[in-house]
Design a protein around this motif. Structure first.
Motif, PDB file in Angstrom:
ATOM      1  N   UNK A   1      -2.543  -0.437   4.743  1.00 25.68           N
ATOM      2  CA  UNK A   1      -1.807  -1.731   4.275  1.00 25.68           C
ATOM      3  C   UNK A   1      -1.037  -1.144   3.008  1.00 25.68           C
ATOM      4  N   UNK A   2      -1.770  -0.119   2.206  1.00 31.17           N
ATOM      5  CA  UNK A   2      -1.221   0.362   1.124  1.00 31.17           C
ATOM      6  C   UNK A   2      -0.014   1.216   1.298  1.00 31.17           C
ATOM      7  N   UNK A   3       0.145   1.672   2.488  1.00 31.98           N
ATOM      8  CA  UNK A   3       1.211   2.371   2.877  1.00 31.98           C
ATOM      9  C   UNK A   3       2.388   1.759   3.209  1.00 31.98           C
ATOM     10  N   UNK A   4       2.079   0.599   3.756  1.00 32.33           N
ATOM     11  CA  UNK A   4       3.207  -0.363   4.439  1.00 32.33           C
ATOM     12  C   UNK A   4       3.766  -0.832   2.912  1.00 32.33           C
ATOM     13  N   UNK A   5       3.002  -1.083   1.944  1.00 37.47           N
ATOM     14  CA  UNK A   5       3.653  -1.820   0.843  1.00 37.47           C
ATOM     15  C   UNK A   5       3.896  -1.052  -0.426  1.00 37.47           C
ATOM     16  N   UNK A   6       3.966   0.608  -0.207  1.00 37.33           N
ATOM     17  CA  UNK A   6       4.382   1.510  -1.106  1.00 37.33           C
ATOM     18  C   UNK A   6       3.249   1.241  -2.295  1.00 37.33           C
ATOM     19  N   UNK A   7       2.108   0.893  -1.878  1.00 36.72           N
ATOM     20  CA  UNK A   7       1.136   1.083  -2.952  1.00 36.72           C
ATOM     21  C   UNK A   7      -0.088   1.851  -3.018  1.00 36.72           C
ATOM     22  N   UNK A   8      -1.181   1.582  -3.783  1.00 39.28           N
ATOM     23  CA  UNK A   8      -2.318   2.525  -3.452  1.00 39.28           C
ATOM     24  C   UNK A   8      -3.595   1.669  -2.924  1.00 39.28           C
ATOM     25  N   UNK A   9      -4.361   2.489  -2.356  1.00 36.78           N
ATOM     26  CA  UNK A   9      -5.674   2.083  -1.584  1.00 36.78           C
ATOM     27  C   UNK A   9      -6.289   1.166  -2.541  1.00 36.78           C
ATOM     28  N   UNK A  10      -6.622   1.665  -3.537  1.00 32.86           N
ATOM     29  CA  UNK A  10      -7.407   0.931  -4.717  1.00 32.86           C
ATOM     30  C   UNK A  10      -7.040  -0.350  -4.904  1.00 32.86           C
ATOM     31  N   UNK A  11      -5.545  -0.200  -5.241  1.00 30.74           N
ATOM     32  CA  UNK A  11      -4.890  -1.730  -5.634  1.00 30.74           C
ATOM     33  C   UNK A  11      -5.245  -2.847  -4.448  1.00 30.74           C
ATOM     34  N   UNK A  12      -4.932  -2.290  -3.202  1.00 32.51           N
ATOM     35  CA  UNK A  12      -5.062  -3.052  -1.881  1.00 32.51           C
ATOM     36  C   UNK A  12      -6.453  -3.668  -2.068  1.00 32.51           C
ATOM     37  N   UNK A  13      -7.497  -2.693  -2.006  1.00 34.46           N
ATOM     38  CA  UNK A  13      -8.882  -3.053  -1.940  1.00 34.46           C
ATOM     39  C   UNK A  13      -9.231  -4.153  -3.136  1.00 34.46           C
ATOM     40  N   UNK A  14      -8.611  -3.788  -4.248  1.00 36.18           N
ATOM     41  CA  UNK A  14      -9.177  -4.876  -5.670  1.00 36.18           C
ATOM     42  C   UNK A  14      -8.768  -6.007  -5.024  1.00 36.18           C
ATOM     43  N   UNK A  15      -7.403  -6.123  -4.876  1.00 34.61           N
ATOM     44  CA  UNK A  15      -6.751  -7.491  -4.419  1.00 34.61           C
ATOM     45  C   UNK A  15      -7.318  -8.359  -3.422  1.00 34.61           C
ATOM     46  N   UNK A  16      -7.797  -7.643  -2.312  1.00 32.03           N
ATOM     47  CA  UNK A  16      -8.514  -8.051  -1.002  1.00 32.03           C
ATOM     48  C   UNK A  16      -9.774  -8.819  -1.542  1.00 32.03           C
ATOM     49  N   UNK A  17     -10.336  -8.005  -2.641  1.00 30.87           N
ATOM     50  CA  UNK A  17     -11.743  -8.446  -3.057  1.00 30.87           C
ATOM     51  C   UNK A  17     -11.636  -9.866  -3.520  1.00 30.87           C
ATOM     52  N   UNK A  18     -10.443  -9.753  -4.634  1.00 27.15           N
ATOM     53  CA  UNK A  18     -10.280 -11.167  -5.286  1.00 27.15           C
ATOM     54  C   UNK A  18      -9.791 -12.306  -4.253  1.00 27.15           C
ATOM     55  N   UNK A  19      -9.112 -11.924  -3.143  1.00 27.08           N
ATOM     56  CA  UNK A  19      -8.802 -13.013  -2.069  1.00 27.08           C
ATOM     57  C   UNK A  19     -10.022 -13.459  -1.344  1.00 27.08           C
ATOM     58  N   UNK A  20     -11.191 -12.469  -1.488  1.00 30.98           N
ATOM     59  CA  UNK A  20     -12.297 -12.717  -0.565  1.00 30.98           C
ATOM     60  C   UNK A  20     -13.030 -13.768  -1.538  1.00 30.98           C
ATOM     61  N   UNK A  21     -13.211 -13.454  -3.001  1.00 30.55           N
ATOM     62  CA  UNK A  21     -13.809 -14.298  -3.845  1.00 30.55           C
ATOM     63  C   UNK A  21     -13.334 -15.907  -3.675  1.00 30.55           C
ATOM     64  N   UNK A  22     -11.947 -15.763  -3.529  1.00 28.83           N
ATOM     65  CA  UNK A  22     -11.323 -17.060  -3.512  1.00 28.83           C
ATOM     66  C   UNK A  22     -11.775 -18.031  -2.149  1.00 28.83           C
ATOM     67  N   UNK A  23     -12.166 -17.163  -1.278  1.00 33.65           N
ATOM     68  CA  UNK A  23     -12.497 -17.794   0.104  1.00 33.65           C
ATOM     69  C   UNK A  23     -10.986 -17.771   1.224  1.00 33.65           C
ATOM     70  N   UNK A  24     -10.390 -16.909   0.748  1.00 36.40           N
ATOM     71  CA  UNK A  24      -8.990 -16.950   1.513  1.00 36.40           C
ATOM     72  C   UNK A  24      -9.151 -15.955   2.846  1.00 36.40           C
ATOM     73  N   UNK A  25      -9.867 -14.922   2.474  1.00 37.11           N
ATOM     74  CA  UNK A  25     -10.015 -13.799   3.728  1.00 37.11           C
ATOM     75  C   UNK A  25     -11.570 -13.388   3.730  1.00 37.11           C
TER      76      UNK A  25
END
Lengths: 223, 223
Positions: free
Chosen positions: B179-203
Motif C-alpha cells: 500500500x505504501x508503494x502505491x501511495x508513495x509513502x512509507x510502511x510505518x505511515x500506512x500501519x499507523x493510519x490503519x491502526x487509527x482506522x481500526x480504532x474508529x471501527x472502520x476497518x
C-alpha cells in the motif's frame, strides 16, 4: 505591428513546410499577438485560451490545488509552445493548469479551431501535438519524482541554482513564500532551510533577496 | 490461438475504419499476444516494449525513483491502451515508467514501427496518440495533486475503497508495504493510519489483510 511573422510559425511547427499556402494563411489569420506584464495571469483552468507560442519573456505553468497550494511544473521560455492552454484541441486535455507571466512576455495565441483543422489534414500536426504533450508529461513526472522522493534540501538547492540561471545572476529576489509555491512546500519550511544554508555560508539572506555565495556547494548538494 | 482478432483493434483504435486493407494488415501482422502472471514485470524504463492493449487483466503503471521508492500513477484495465511503453514512437516519451501485471493479464503488443508508419499516413492516428498521452497526463497530474496536497488519511481511505472496487469485494489482501508503494509513502505511515482506522471501527486489520467494516465512513473521509 499586429501581423504575425510567418517565420516564427515556421520555427515553431516542424510541419510548416508541408502546409499548403492556404493552410499557412489559415494559421496566420488565426494568430494574435498578446503582451503580458510580469505577474499577469495568462491562462487559468479549463479555459480554451489557445496554443501559446512564446516570442520573448517567461511563463510559469503550475498546478493549483483546491486549497490554493501551488507547485511549478515547468517554465516556458522564448520559442516554447504551450498546448495545455488549448484544452479544446484535445478532448482529454482537461487538466486545469495555470499559466502566469513571470517576466514581461510577448506571445502568439493561435486559435485552437484553426490548429485542429490543420491536424485533421496533416498527420505531422497530430504527431507534433503528441510529441509536445508527451514532453510536458516527462517534465511533470520529473517534478513529481523530485517532490515526492527527493529531500527538501536538495530540491531547494537545485531550485536556487535554476532560478539564478534563469535570471542570469547570483541573486534571487523571490520571497520565501514564492519559493514555497514553486516547490509545493510551506513558507516556514523554506525559511528554515535557507537559514541553515546561511549558517553553512552558502547563501546570504536579506530583505531584498537571496545572494548565492557558494553555488558550487549548492551544486554538490543538489546532486 | 495466436492470431490477433481485428475486432479488438477496431474497438481500440477509433481510426480503424479509415485504414486501407493493407494498413489494417500491417497493424495485425505486427501485433502479438502475450500473457503475464500476476506480479510479472511487463515493461521497464526506456525499453521499447510496444503499444500495449489489455485484453483482460490489470496492469499497474508506476514511477520508480532511483532510491527504489514507488508511486502508482494509474491502472490499465480491459481495453485500455498503454503508449508509455512505446517510447520509440515519440522521441519525447523518454520518461522511465514501470508497468507490472497486478492480475494475470493477456494483452496485445503492437510493434511501435508499424504504428508509427500508420501515424505518418493518417492524421487521426497522430491525434489519437496525442489524446491518449494527454489522458494519462491528466491522470498523473491528479495523483500528483493528491500526493502533494491531500492529507494522508483521505488518500488512504480513497485507496482502500478503490482497491476494494477493483477486487469487487470488501477485503484487501495487500501488505502495508505494498500500500505504501502505491501511495508513495512509507510502511510505518500506512500501519499507523490503519491502526487509527481500526480504532474508529472502520476497518479490521489482520495478518491476512484488511477488511472494510464501514466503507461509508471511508467514503466520507475521502471526500
Amino acid at each position: 505591428m499586429t501581423t504575425p511573422d510567418p517565420r516564427r510559425l515556421a520555427e515553431a511547427f516542424p510541419f510548416w513546410p508541408q502546409l499548403s499556402d492556404s493552410d499557412k494563411h489559415l494559421l496566420l489569420d488565426n494568430t494574435q499577438i498578446h503582451t503580458y506584464r510580469q505577474g499577469d495571469n495568462v491562462h487559468s483552468g479549463r479555459a480554451c485560451t489557445g496554443i501559446l507560442l512564446v516570442l520573448h519573456g517567461q511563463l510559469r505553468v503550475f498546478l493549483l490545488s483546491d486549497e490554493g497550494r501551488e507547485i511549478t511544473l515547468y517554465r516556458l521560455l522564448d520559442r516554447d509552445i504551450c498546448l495545455q492552454s488549448a484544452s479544446c484541441i484535445l478532448k482529454s486535455l482537461t487538466y486545469p493548469l495555470q499559466v502566469d507571466a513571470e517576466k514581461d512576455t510577448e506571445l502568439y495565441r493561435i486559435a485552437p479551431e484553426a490548429y485542429k483543422e490543420i491536424s485533421n489534414r496533416y498527420a505531422q500536426a497530430g504527431t507534433f501535438l503528441a510529441e509536445t504533450v508527451s514532453t510536458r508529461f516527462a517534465e511533470a513526472m520529473w517534478v513529481m519524482e523530485q517532490s515526492l522522493f527527493v529531500k527538501f534540501d536538495r530540491r531547494l538547492a537545485a531550485f536556487l541554482l535554476e532560478q539564478a540561471a534563469l535570471d542570469e545572476g547570483d541573486r534571487i529576489t523571490l520571497t520565501h513564500d514564492q519559493i514555497a509555491r514553486h516547490l509545493g512546500s510551506a513558507r516556514e519550511v523554506v525559511s528554515r532551510m535557507l537559514k541553515y544554508f546561511q549558517t553553512e555560508g552558502w547563501v546570504s539572506v536579506s530583505r531584498g533577496g537571496i545572494q548565492l555565495l557558494a553555488p558550487e556547494k549548492l551544486q554538490e548538494l543538489s546532486q
